[in-house]
Design a protein around this motif. Structure first.
Motif, PDB file in Angstrom:
ATOM      1  N   TRP A 123       0.833  -1.201   0.000  1.00 61.69           N
ATOM      2  CA  TRP A 123       0.000   0.000   0.000  1.00 61.69           C
ATOM      3  C   TRP A 123       0.867   1.249   0.000  1.00 61.69           C
ATOM      4  CZ3 TRP A 123      -3.621  -1.907   4.484  1.00 61.69           C
ATOM      5  CH2 TRP A 123      -4.463  -2.916   3.986  1.00 61.69           C
ATOM      6  N   ASP A 125       0.922   3.815  -1.774  1.00 67.99           N
ATOM      7  CA  ASP A 125       0.279   5.078  -2.120  1.00 67.99           C
ATOM      8  C   ASP A 125      -0.722   5.549  -1.068  1.00 67.99           C
ATOM      9  OD1 ASP A 125      -1.436   2.985  -2.605  1.00 67.99           O
ATOM     10  OD2 ASP A 125      -2.335   3.874  -4.392  1.00 67.99           O
ATOM     11  N   LEU A 126      -0.734   4.891   0.099  1.00 66.28           N
ATOM     12  CA  LEU A 126      -1.667   5.283   1.160  1.00 66.28           C
ATOM     13  C   LEU A 126      -0.938   5.420   2.496  1.00 66.28           C
ATOM     14  CD1 LEU A 126      -4.769   2.977   0.503  1.00 66.28           C
ATOM     15  CD2 LEU A 126      -4.599   5.435   0.051  1.00 66.28           C
ATOM     16  N   ALA A 128      -0.877   4.384   5.955  1.00 67.12           N
ATOM     17  CA  ALA A 128      -1.510   3.327   6.742  1.00 67.12           C
ATOM     18  C   ALA A 128      -0.534   2.872   7.805  1.00 67.12           C
ATOM     19  CB  ALA A 128      -1.907   2.153   5.846  1.00 67.12           C
ATOM     20  N   THR A 141       3.283   2.311   6.484  1.00 68.39           N
ATOM     21  CA  THR A 141       3.782   2.561   5.134  1.00 68.39           C
ATOM     22  C   THR A 141       4.743   3.745   5.202  1.00 68.39           C
ATOM     23  OG1 THR A 141       1.982   4.096   4.603  1.00 68.39           O
ATOM     24  CG2 THR A 141       1.613   1.775   4.122  1.00 68.39           C
ATOM     25  N   LEU A 239      -8.060  14.155   4.890  1.00 61.57           N
ATOM     26  CA  LEU A 239      -8.045  12.734   4.563  1.00 61.57           C
ATOM     27  C   LEU A 239      -9.110  11.996   5.368  1.00 61.57           C
ATOM     28  CD1 LEU A 239      -4.176  12.062   4.587  1.00 61.57           C
ATOM     29  CD2 LEU A 239      -5.639  12.598   2.611  1.00 61.57           C
ATOM     30  N   VAL A 256      -6.120   3.239   8.061  1.00 60.58           N
ATOM     31  CA  VAL A 256      -5.848   3.523   6.651  1.00 60.58           C
ATOM     32  C   VAL A 256      -6.474   4.883   6.311  1.00 60.58           C
ATOM     33  CG1 VAL A 256      -6.070   2.762   4.266  1.00 60.58           C
ATOM     34  CG2 VAL A 256      -5.883   1.060   6.108  1.00 60.58           C
ATOM     35  N   TYR A 257      -5.645   5.806   5.844  1.00 58.45           N
ATOM     36  CA  TYR A 257      -6.101   7.132   5.442  1.00 58.45           C
ATOM     37  C   TYR A 257      -6.124   7.218   3.919  1.00 58.45           C
ATOM     38  CZ  TYR A 257      -5.872   8.974  10.188  1.00 58.45           C
ATOM     39  OH  TYR A 257      -6.110   9.206  11.515  1.00 58.45           O
ATOM     40  N   PHE A 258      -7.094   7.971   3.382  1.00 58.56           N
ATOM     41  CA  PHE A 258      -7.215   8.068   1.928  1.00 58.56           C
ATOM     42  C   PHE A 258      -7.908   9.378   1.553  1.00 58.56           C
ATOM     43  CE2 PHE A 258     -10.670   5.751   3.859  1.00 58.56           C
ATOM     44  CZ  PHE A 258     -11.806   6.297   3.301  1.00 58.56           C
ATOM     45  N   ASP A 266      -5.766  14.271  -3.215  1.00 60.52           N
ATOM     46  CA  ASP A 266      -5.355  13.070  -3.942  1.00 60.52           C
ATOM     47  C   ASP A 266      -4.070  13.332  -4.709  1.00 60.52           C
ATOM     48  OD1 ASP A 266      -5.237  10.612  -5.139  1.00 60.52           O
ATOM     49  OD2 ASP A 266      -7.097  10.805  -6.266  1.00 60.52           O
ATOM     50  N   LEU A 269      -1.102  13.752  -2.312  1.00 57.35           N
ATOM     51  CA  LEU A 269      -0.701  12.483  -1.711  1.00 57.35           C
ATOM     52  C   LEU A 269       0.092  11.637  -2.707  1.00 57.35           C
ATOM     53  CD1 LEU A 269      -1.248  11.538   1.163  1.00 57.35           C
ATOM     54  CD2 LEU A 269      -3.075  10.092   0.284  1.00 57.35           C
ATOM     55  N   ARG A 270      -0.312  11.672  -3.971  1.00 54.24           N
ATOM     56  CA  ARG A 270       0.420  10.935  -4.993  1.00 54.24           C
ATOM     57  C   ARG A 270       1.837  11.486  -5.145  1.00 54.24           C
ATOM     58  NH1 ARG A 270      -2.797   7.623  -8.174  1.00 54.24           N
ATOM     59  NH2 ARG A 270      -5.060   7.901  -7.845  1.00 54.24           N
TER      60      ARG A 270
END
Length: 280
Positions: A123, A125-126, A128, A141, A239, A256-258, A266, A269-270
């Motif tokens: 994961w 890209d997140l 967590a 992560t 988030l 888990v944050y998104f 978004d 974060l990327r």
């Protein structure tokens, strides 16, 4: 393990008293033409509204009867307008045998399962991370630490919030974050006293703010929601998060944050996910 001095010898009574004092007597239907000198409901008022003998309720609040019936607890919860988390907390005090057993101090030191670690590695890209009952970050992560320094292994979420000066910069809504953190920790402490008693006692000594929030006896069980975080060089991100209790005696929880898909958060974060890991 003996309870530390911070723990009221009568946690049931302390909690009931704190909830009783927050209820507005008039809104509860109490007619009183005298000048009230007490906050909230009096003991006898709560007892009568719940259909309980005032003398019996006094025994409960004073800790002389620690095993009230289900009917009495539900009646008190109704009058005190307890929400789901507060009801569950009260039941954990009244009937601890009905709540998860304390895993003991050894369980807190248990490592995160290898399979969970593999998932975190995938994961990328997140943000967590996994925490133990004390809110120690046990695995995460790489992106988690770039978003919030507290989300790196070796940190403790509660200690960061109340003892690290960076917390008020990272959390624009620090007051709300602090209140929720303590209210959630209280629920865990009721179920796992052997792991939490000394930890909470130490925090009460080191932080007056934590002590005041802990002594308010608020409980809160937030398993999903949204959090704002100020990230160096990226501004404030909003988030959403979900939490997942990992099966097993250790009491580990996965956060888990998104971001909202297609949002500025978004895109930011990327971009952060492509950066080199930040140093703790």
């Amino acid at each position: 393990m003996a309870r530390d001095d911070y723990q009221d010898d009568n946690p049931i009574g302390a909690f009931l008293r704190s909830r009783r004092e927050r209820i507005d007597a008039a809104s509860a239907g109490v007619i009183d033409n005298t000048r009230r000198r007490v906050k909230g409901l009096r003991r006898e008022e709560l007892a009568l509204l719940a259909g309980v003998s005032p003398s019996y309720y006094t025994r409960i609040e004073q800790g002389r009867d620690r095993h009230p019936s289900r009917e009495i607890i539900e009646a008190l919860a109704r009058v005190l307008r307890l929400d789901h988390a507060e009801r569950a907390y009260l039941w954990s005090l009244v009937a601890p045998s009905l709540t998860p057993a304390d895993g003991g101090a050894a369980a807190a030191a248990g490592p995160v399962r290898p399979g969970v670690t593999v998932l975190l590695e995938r994961w990328a890209d997140l943000p967590a991370f996994v925490v133990g009952p004390r809110r120690d970050v046990l695995a995460a992560t790489a992106l988690a630490g770039r978003v919030n320094p507290a989300w790196s292994p070796g940190h403790n979420l509660i200690e960061f919030t109340f003892l690290d000066p960076r917390a008020r910069q990272v959390y624009p809504d620090w007051e709300e974050i602090g209140l929720q953190a303590v209210a959630g920790l209280r629920i865990t402490a009721a179920a796992r006293p052997a792991q939490l008693d000394a930890f909470v006692a130490g925090l009460r000594e080191r932080s007056g703010t934590f002590r005041a929030l802990w002594d308010s006896h608020d409980v809160y069980d937030r398993v999903t929601g949204e959090k704002r975080l100020a990230v160096d060089g990226a501004g404030v991100l909003s988030l959403s998060f979900e939490t997942f209790a990992l099966a097993g005696p250790e009491g580990h929880v996965l956060y888990v944050y998104f971001p909202r898909p297609g949002s500025r958060d978004d895109a930011v974060l990327r971009a952060l996910a492509q950066q080199e890991p930040a140093r703790a």
